[in-house]
Motif scaffolding. Structure first.
Motif, PDB file in Angstrom:
ATOM      1  N   SER A 167     -46.217  25.069 107.735  1.00 21.57           N
ATOM      2  CA  SER A 167     -46.003  26.332 107.020  1.00 21.57           C
ATOM      3  C   SER A 167     -46.929  26.359 105.814  1.00 21.57           C
ATOM      4  O   SER A 167     -46.756  25.586 104.864  1.00 21.57           O
ATOM      5  N   ILE A 168     -47.894  27.253 105.859  1.00 24.29           N
ATOM      6  CA  ILE A 168     -48.912  27.310 104.800  1.00 24.29           C
ATOM      7  C   ILE A 168     -49.495  28.710 104.749  1.00 24.29           C
ATOM      8  O   ILE A 168     -49.585  29.397 105.769  1.00 24.29           O
ATOM      9  N   GLY A 169     -49.889  29.139 103.564  1.00 20.58           N
ATOM     10  CA  GLY A 169     -50.542  30.432 103.415  1.00 20.58           C
ATOM     11  C   GLY A 169     -49.571  31.580 103.256  1.00 20.58           C
ATOM     12  O   GLY A 169     -48.419  31.510 103.670  1.00 20.58           O
ATOM     13  N   ALA A 170     -50.061  32.660 102.649  1.00 25.72           N
ATOM     14  CA  ALA A 170     -49.231  33.840 102.412  1.00 25.72           C
ATOM     15  C   ALA A 170     -49.060  34.675 103.668  1.00 25.72           C
ATOM     16  O   ALA A 170     -48.054  35.362 103.837  1.00 25.72           O
ATOM     17  N   ASP A 171     -50.047  34.633 104.551  1.00 22.55           N
ATOM     18  CA  ASP A 171     -49.969  35.433 105.778  1.00 22.55           C
ATOM     19  C   ASP A 171     -50.888  34.841 106.845  1.00 22.55           C
ATOM     20  O   ASP A 171     -51.591  33.848 106.617  1.00 22.55           O
ATOM     21  N   ASP A 172     -50.882  35.467 108.022  1.00 21.84           N
ATOM     22  CA  ASP A 172     -51.705  34.980 109.137  1.00 21.84           C
ATOM     23  C   ASP A 172     -53.193  35.023 108.797  1.00 21.84           C
ATOM     24  O   ASP A 172     -53.957  34.144 109.219  1.00 21.84           O
ATOM     25  N   TYR A 173     -53.599  36.029 108.057  1.00 21.54           N
ATOM     26  CA  TYR A 173     -55.016  36.187 107.702  1.00 21.54           C
ATOM     27  C   TYR A 173     -55.529  34.936 106.998  1.00 21.54           C
ATOM     28  O   TYR A 173     -56.620  34.440 107.306  1.00 21.54           O
ATOM     29  N   ASP A 174     -54.744  34.436 106.049  1.00 18.85           N
ATOM     30  CA  ASP A 174     -55.140  33.220 105.327  1.00 18.85           C
ATOM     31  C   ASP A 174     -55.367  32.053 106.296  1.00 18.85           C
ATOM     32  O   ASP A 174     -56.299  31.260 106.137  1.00 18.85           O
ATOM     33  N   ASN A 175     -54.507  31.979 107.302  1.00 15.66           N
ATOM     34  CA  ASN A 175     -54.619  30.868 108.257  1.00 15.66           C
ATOM     35  C   ASN A 175     -55.772  31.067 109.240  1.00 15.66           C
ATOM     36  O   ASN A 175     -56.362  30.092 109.714  1.00 15.66           O
ATOM     37  N   PHE A 176     -56.106  32.315 109.545  1.00 20.66           N
ATOM     38  CA  PHE A 176     -57.309  32.569 110.338  1.00 20.66           C
ATOM     39  C   PHE A 176     -58.534  32.038 109.576  1.00 20.66           C
ATOM     40  O   PHE A 176     -59.422  31.408 110.163  1.00 20.66           O
ATOM     41  N   VAL A 177     -58.567  32.312 108.279  1.00 18.29           N
ATOM     42  CA  VAL A 177     -59.685  31.842 107.446  1.00 18.29           C
ATOM     43  C   VAL A 177     -59.748  30.316 107.463  1.00 18.29           C
ATOM     44  O   VAL A 177     -60.832  29.728 107.551  1.00 18.29           O
ATOM     45  N   ARG A 178     -58.601  29.669 107.406  1.00 17.68           N
ATOM     46  CA  ARG A 178     -58.571  28.204 107.440  1.00 17.68           C
ATOM     47  C   ARG A 178     -59.228  27.666 108.711  1.00 17.68           C
ATOM     48  O   ARG A 178     -59.964  26.676 108.685  1.00 17.68           O
ATOM     49  N   LEU A 179     -58.938  28.316 109.839  1.00 20.73           N
ATOM     50  CA  LEU A 179     -59.541  27.868 111.099  1.00 20.73           C
ATOM     51  C   LEU A 179     -61.057  28.042 111.074  1.00 20.73           C
ATOM     52  O   LEU A 179     -61.797  27.190 111.587  1.00 20.73           O
ATOM     53  N   THR A 180     -61.531  29.153 110.495  1.00 19.39           N
ATOM     54  CA  THR A 180     -62.984  29.385 110.449  1.00 19.39           C
ATOM     55  C   THR A 180     -63.672  28.367 109.551  1.00 19.39           C
ATOM     56  O   THR A 180     -64.876  28.120 109.696  1.00 19.39           O
ATOM     57  N   GLN A 199     -61.337  41.494 115.097  1.00 23.29           N
ATOM     58  CA  GLN A 199     -62.499  42.363 115.296  1.00 23.29           C
ATOM     59  C   GLN A 199     -63.418  42.369 114.078  1.00 23.29           C
ATOM     60  O   GLN A 199     -64.564  42.798 114.161  1.00 23.29           O
ATOM     61  N   LYS A 200     -62.902  41.895 112.938  1.00 22.27           N
ATOM     62  CA  LYS A 200     -63.711  41.843 111.722  1.00 22.27           C
ATOM     63  C   LYS A 200     -64.874  40.876 111.928  1.00 22.27           C
ATOM     64  O   LYS A 200     -64.756  39.867 112.628  1.00 22.27           O
ATOM     65  N   SER A 201     -65.994  41.172 111.282  1.00 24.17           N
ATOM     66  CA  SER A 201     -67.214  40.395 111.507  1.00 24.17           C
ATOM     67  C   SER A 201     -67.041  38.908 111.190  1.00 24.17           C
ATOM     68  O   SER A 201     -67.621  38.060 111.873  1.00 24.17           O
ATOM     69  N   GLN A 202     -66.223  38.574 110.189  1.00 21.08           N
ATOM     70  CA  GLN A 202     -66.077  37.171 109.810  1.00 21.08           C
ATOM     71  C   GLN A 202     -65.330  36.346 110.855  1.00 21.08           C
ATOM     72  O   GLN A 202     -65.414  35.120 110.865  1.00 21.08           O
ATOM     73  N   PHE A 203     -64.597  37.032 111.753  1.00 22.05           N
ATOM     74  CA  PHE A 203     -63.813  36.330 112.772  1.00 22.05           C
ATOM     75  C   PHE A 203     -64.351  36.530 114.192  1.00 22.05           C
ATOM     76  O   PHE A 203     -64.003  35.772 115.091  1.00 22.05           O
TER      77      PHE A 203
END
Length: 272
Positions: A167-180, A199-203
């Protein structure tokens, strides 16, 4: 009471729904409810339609919702403290049922008629990984990252208690960033939300979404037991299955489908 900054971001969300304005024009409001929103439902038109559904259900019985998107863990804590009248859309669990009204069969029936929606969860992994989720939860890359304050950690543990969940991060977006950024593991998130965000360019070329669903969960219009009566809640819940059968709801879903089709065609044209 809501603080001034929250008042400024109050989002009634009625104007965005096809047919909702007509519905409201003939109704005299009897009560306003200040509720905080699960922020994932504001990111995608399909998910947003369930916010519209909540507004319609409230309006049908003469009420209105003042809805504030905010951090989901903070939202629940503020409902407990009496600062909001509800946290929604919300998944049932025993702790939430202590302070939020949920249908009696919320924890056992995925198709309960008073539910706002039954939505799929999928697995998100690094695009460079050869791993493909085939339905065997034991094989997923671990740890599985889930946001703090979400019930997903317990739900995943029910699938297999040996799984490592973080359990980490404020939301799923934060965890997507962690994976990248190279963090090991995977994320289990709402499929529709993940599809939109990825669909965002960073992902787009760094993360991938599983085609196979991990599990489905049911979401509810959950009101506070501290500030709302059970009778008030039940009146609004009873409108949900009726609205889903209505022409207004059909038009909203048809518009979302049309817009999604146009967006998909545009994406194909623009693809390098």
């Amino acid at each position: 009471m809501m603080i001034e900054s929250q008042k400024k971001c109050v989002n009634r969300l009625f104007a965005s729904s096809l047919g909702v304005a007509l519905l409201l024009s003939n109704v005299a409001y009897s009560r306003e409810f200040n509720v905080c929103l699960n922020p994932r439902f504001t990111k995608d038109p399909m998910l947003h339609s369930y916010i519209d559904l909540m507004n319609m259900a409230a309006a049908k019985v003469g009420n209105t919702l003042n809805a504030v998107p905010m951090n989901w863990e903070d939202c629940q804590e503020m409902v407990k403290a009496g600062q909001f009248d509800g946290a929604m859309p919300a998944i049932w669990n025993d702790k939430r049922a202590e302070f939020l009204y949920m249908p009696e069969d919320a924890g056992t029936n995925l198709d309960t008629p008073y539910a706002l929606a039954k939505l799929d969860y999928a697995l998100i992994t690094s695009a460079t990984s050869k791993y493909v989720y085939d339905g065997d939860i034991k094989t997923v890359p671990q740890p599985i990252l889930v946001p703090e304050g979400y019930v997903l950690a317990k739900e995943i543990a029910k699938l297999d208690s040996s799984l490592v969940v973080k359990s980490i991060g404020a939301d799923d977006y934060d965890n997507f960033v962690r994976l990248t950024r190279g963090e090991r593991g995977s994320v289990i998130a709402l499929k529709q939300y993940a599809k939109k965000v990825l669909q965002k360019s960073q992902f787009r070329n760094t993360l991938k979404l599983s085609k196979k669903t991990v599990f489905a969960k049911t979401f509810f219009m959950a009101f506070s037991k501290k500030s709302v009566s059970q009778d008030e809640v039940l009146k609004m819940w009873k409108q949900i299955p009726l609205i889903k059968k209505s022409p207004e709801w059909a038009k909203i879903q048809q518009k979302i489908a049309r817009d999604a089709g146009v967006a998909a065609k545009a994406a194909v044209v623009l693809k390098p």
